[in-house]
Design a protein around this motif. Structure first.
Motif, short mmCIF file in Angstrom:
data_model
loop_
_atom_site.label_atom_id
_atom_site.label_comp_id
_atom_site.label_asym_id
_atom_site.label_seq_id
_atom_site.Cartn_x
_atom_site.Cartn_y
_atom_site.Cartn_z
N ARG A 275 0.82 -1.21 0.00
CA ARG A 275 0.00 0.00 0.00
C ARG A 275 0.87 1.27 0.00
NH1 ARG A 275 -5.22 2.33 0.87
NH2 ARG A 275 -4.69 4.52 0.53
N LEU A 276 1.91 1.29 0.83
CA LEU A 276 2.77 2.49 0.88
C LEU A 276 3.50 2.67 -0.45
CD1 LEU A 276 4.21 2.47 4.53
CD2 LEU A 276 2.10 3.50 3.66
N ALA A 277 3.86 1.56 -1.09
CA ALA A 277 4.49 1.65 -2.41
C ALA A 277 3.49 2.23 -3.42
CB ALA A 277 4.97 0.27 -2.87
N ALA A 278 2.24 1.78 -3.35
CA ALA A 278 1.21 2.33 -4.25
C ALA A 278 0.97 3.80 -3.96
CB ALA A 278 -0.10 1.54 -4.08
N ASP A 279 1.22 4.22 -2.72
CA ASP A 279 1.09 5.64 -2.34
C ASP A 279 2.28 6.47 -2.85
OD1 ASP A 279 -1.27 5.02 -1.00
OD2 ASP A 279 -0.36 5.05 1.00
N GLY A 280 3.30 5.81 -3.42
CA GLY A 280 4.43 6.54 -4.01
C GLY A 280 5.71 6.48 -3.20
N MET A 281 5.74 5.64 -2.16
CA MET A 281 6.96 5.53 -1.35
C MET A 281 7.85 4.40 -1.84
SD MET A 281 5.35 6.00 2.46
CE MET A 281 3.93 7.09 2.68
N ALA A 282 9.16 4.55 -1.61
CA ALA A 282 10.08 3.42 -1.76
C ALA A 282 10.06 2.69 -0.42
CB ALA A 282 11.48 3.92 -2.07
N VAL A 283 10.00 1.36 -0.45
CA VAL A 283 9.71 0.62 0.79
C VAL A 283 10.79 -0.43 1.09
CG1 VAL A 283 8.01 -0.77 2.03
CG2 VAL A 283 7.23 0.94 0.39
N ALA A 284 11.33 -0.36 2.30
CA ALA A 284 12.19 -1.42 2.81
C ALA A 284 11.30 -2.46 3.46
CB ALA A 284 13.19 -0.87 3.82
N VAL A 285 11.33 -3.66 2.90
CA VAL A 285 10.51 -4.78 3.39
C VAL A 285 11.40 -5.58 4.34
CG1 VAL A 285 9.29 -6.88 2.68
CG2 VAL A 285 9.21 -4.82 1.24
N LEU A 286 11.19 -5.37 5.64
CA LEU A 286 12.09 -5.96 6.64
C LEU A 286 11.39 -7.11 7.36
CD1 LEU A 286 14.36 -3.95 9.07
CD2 LEU A 286 12.98 -5.85 9.93
N ASP A 287 12.11 -8.21 7.49
CA ASP A 287 11.58 -9.35 8.26
C ASP A 287 12.77 -10.17 8.75
OD1 ASP A 287 8.34 -10.50 8.06
OD2 ASP A 287 9.86 -11.71 9.08
N GLY B 105 16.84 -8.40 5.84
CA GLY B 105 16.67 -9.39 6.91
C GLY B 105 17.22 -8.83 8.22
N ALA B 106 16.41 -8.84 9.27
CA ALA B 106 16.88 -8.40 10.59
C ALA B 106 15.88 -8.85 11.66
CB ALA B 106 17.03 -6.88 10.65
N ASP B 107 16.43 -9.12 12.84
CA ASP B 107 15.59 -9.37 14.02
C ASP B 107 15.41 -8.03 14.71
OD1 ASP B 107 14.60 -9.91 16.53
OD2 ASP B 107 15.95 -11.59 16.93
N VAL B 108 14.18 -7.53 14.78
CA VAL B 108 13.96 -6.19 15.33
C VAL B 108 14.33 -6.08 16.81
CG1 VAL B 108 12.17 -5.55 13.65
CG2 VAL B 108 11.49 -6.61 15.83
N SER B 109 14.48 -7.22 17.49
CA SER B 109 14.82 -7.15 18.92
C SER B 109 16.33 -7.17 19.17
CB SER B 109 14.14 -8.29 19.68
OG SER B 109 14.67 -9.53 19.28
N ASN B 110 17.11 -7.18 18.08
CA ASN B 110 18.57 -7.26 18.19
C ASN B 110 19.20 -5.90 17.82
OD1 ASN B 110 21.33 -7.61 16.97
ND2 ASN B 110 21.03 -9.69 17.73
N THR B 111 19.84 -5.26 18.78
CA THR B 111 20.35 -3.89 18.59
C THR B 111 21.28 -3.78 17.37
OG1 THR B 111 20.28 -3.62 20.99
CG2 THR B 111 21.51 -1.97 19.75
N GLY B 112 22.24 -4.69 17.27
CA GLY B 112 23.22 -4.62 16.18
C GLY B 112 22.57 -4.84 14.82
#
Ligand code: NAP
Length: 250
Positions: free
Chosen positions: A22-34, A58-65
């Protein structure tokens, strides 16, 4: 129009994938993070196929580094992010007396610590550009839900986190809002149906019968609300919680 750069966490599937599209359709460039970069490629390909720009991260959102490296990579490869959707989530349901330390920590870490780390790493780009939109996923479970003492604490915490971000960051042109979905058809609700031993179709029918609009929600219903909060037009709306639940909750 400036092309805004957005990061959506947990965007390989479900509400996050619908939001990224949806944000891409709104005109944004999107980082798809999982968690797994490979899993993000389906969403990225859909966005690219529709003529948009997206990056799998790719990233674990609970990992600071991992969070710091991921946000820096987005800035270098896609552009400096000024829109952040903290959507990554997990459930580990159980009644209080049976809930393990690990189930408590996992849920609090992914939702609350994850949103904290992602927001702290991203805000510097927003402050530099004197513009930002932060959307945090809460839930109707923030109001209390049997078997979800960990999840409801995390999702209620997301609301307090959001309001404080709105207060601290407003002077930098940054808004923070929270979207709190009710029952949405995703792998998360499918896993709940499996846990209670119900067929997923029957589970949806039972849920729909309790919802004023008499249907369950789809990921796109939530993405529509996030799209508003993430838009330029929402600049005077901050610190709010919007329930997207097919009926009134507060
Ligand atoms: P989902 O289909 O289970 O998707 C969640 C995504 O988050 C998955 O791709 C998952 O990756 C990813 N994720 C989990 N832990 C992560 C971590 N540490 N770092 C990065 N990514 C991680 O869930 P959903 O139903 O779309 O839910 C999205 C958000 O909406 C969640 O915050 C959820 O709590 C909230 N919500 C959902 C509902 C609902 O009815 N579905 C209702 C209210 C609120 P893996 O697949 O690799 O684990």
């Amino acid at each position: 129009m400036t092309e805004r750069i957005a990061i959506v966490t947990g965007a390989a599937r479900g509400i996050g994938a619908a939001t990224a599209r949806r944000l891409a359709a709104d005109g944004m460039a999107v980082a798809v993070l999982d968690l797994d970069e490979e899993d993000c490629k389906g969403t990225v390909d859909e966005i690219a196929g529709a003529g948009g720009r997206a990056l799998a991260v790719g990233a674990d959102v609970s990992n600071t580094g991992q969070v710091a490296a991921a946000v820096d990579r987005v800035a270098a490869e896609l552009g400096e992010p000024t829109v952040l959707v903290n959507n990554a989530g997990v459930i580990r349901d159980n009644l209080l007396f049976k809930m393990s330390d690990n189930d408590w920590d996992t849920v609090l870490n992914v939702h609350l610590r994850g949103a904290f780390l992602m927001t702290r790493a991203t805000q510097k780009y927003m402050v530099d550009q004197h513009y930002g939109r932060i959307v945090n996923l809460s839930s109707s479970s923030a109001l209390g839900n049997r078997g979800q003492v960990n999840y409801s604490a995390a999702k209620s915490g997301m609301q307090g986190f959001t309001k404080t971000l709105a207060i601290e960051l407003g002077k930098f042109g940054i808004t923070a809002n929270s979207v709190a979905p009710g029952f949405i058809v995703t792998d998360m609700t499918a896993s709940t149906a499996a846990r209670v031993g119900m067929d997923f179709e029957d589970f949806q029918k039972a849920a729909a019968s309790q919802i004023p609009v008499q249907r369950v929600g789809q990921p796109g219903d939530v993405a529509n609300a996030i799209s508003f909060f993430a838009s330029e037009a929402a600049g005077f709306v901050s610190g709010q919680v919007l329930y997207v639940a097919g009926g009134p909750l507060c």
